[in-house]
Scaffold this active site. Sequence first.
Site, PDB file in Angstrom:
ATOM      1  N   GLN A 174      14.295   6.088  -4.655  1.00 23.94           N
ATOM      2  CA  GLN A 174      14.022   5.569  -3.102  1.00 23.94           C
ATOM      3  C   GLN A 174      13.442   4.214  -3.227  1.00 23.94           C
ATOM      4  OE1 GLN A 174      15.386   6.922  -0.392  1.00 23.94           O
ATOM      5  NE2 GLN A 174      16.569   8.258  -1.617  1.00 23.94           N
ATOM      6  N   ILE A 175      12.462   4.387  -3.970  1.00 23.20           N
ATOM      7  CA  ILE A 175      11.698   3.060  -4.048  1.00 23.20           C
ATOM      8  C   ILE A 175      12.432   1.808  -4.659  1.00 23.20           C
ATOM      9  CG2 ILE A 175       9.840   1.575  -5.240  1.00 23.20           C
ATOM     10  CD1 ILE A 175       8.270   4.407  -5.020  1.00 23.20           C
ATOM     11  N   GLY A 229      15.522   1.465  -4.601  1.00 22.08           N
ATOM     12  CA  GLY A 229      16.742   1.155  -3.541  1.00 22.08           C
ATOM     13  C   GLY A 229      17.989   1.193  -4.501  1.00 22.08           C
ATOM     14  N   GLY A 230      19.016   0.472  -4.218  1.00 20.47           N
ATOM     15  CA  GLY A 230      20.162   0.180  -4.743  1.00 20.47           C
ATOM     16  C   GLY A 230      20.023  -0.015  -6.300  1.00 20.47           C
ATOM     17  N   GLN A 239       0.876  -1.302  -0.132  1.00 21.46           N
ATOM     18  CA  GLN A 239      -0.117  -0.002   0.068  1.00 21.46           C
ATOM     19  C   GLN A 239       0.935   1.151   0.046  1.00 21.46           C
ATOM     20  OE1 GLN A 239      -2.625   0.186   3.273  1.00 21.46           O
ATOM     21  NE2 GLN A 239      -3.830   1.731   2.407  1.00 21.46           N
ATOM     22  N   GLU A 257      18.843  24.496 -17.451  1.00 22.31           N
ATOM     23  CA  GLU A 257      17.674  25.471 -17.227  1.00 22.31           C
ATOM     24  C   GLU A 257      17.747  26.958 -16.130  1.00 22.31           C
ATOM     25  OE1 GLU A 257      14.226  24.428 -13.880  1.00 22.31           O
ATOM     26  OE2 GLU A 257      13.743  24.130 -15.960  1.00 22.31           O
ATOM     27  N   GLY A 258      18.854  26.570 -15.350  1.00 25.86           N
ATOM     28  CA  GLY A 258      19.100  27.612 -14.380  1.00 25.86           C
ATOM     29  C   GLY A 258      19.274  28.972 -14.837  1.00 25.86           C
TER      30      GLY A 258
END
Length: 100
Positions: free
Chosen positions: A66-67, A69-70, A10, A93-94
């Site tokens: 992050q989801i 991971g490595g 979930q 774009e800066g």
Amino acid sequence: MFGKTLADLQLTQAALADMATEIVQPACKPTRRLAARPGDTVTQQVAMAKMSATESAQRAIDRAVQIFGGRGVVHGETVERLYRDIRALRIYEGPQKCRN
């Protein structure tokens, strides 16, 4: 994980929903507003819409890394490529944001 695939959890599904919203939202309002103003000089508004979309994409891709991971930083993985691509967009774009 916990006897399920990562996509079945979930928390992962909620993160994917947030990421989808993050990506779709910037395109809606600013783009419609700019399209309704043909003939006007809209350079500043276009730059702001682009910046907003790029920043939203960065947040979504950061979350994807992050989801994963490595595996999210392994060269050749789709998420790793997207991270490199969006980072490049944020860098070049800066200078455009600073022009008057």
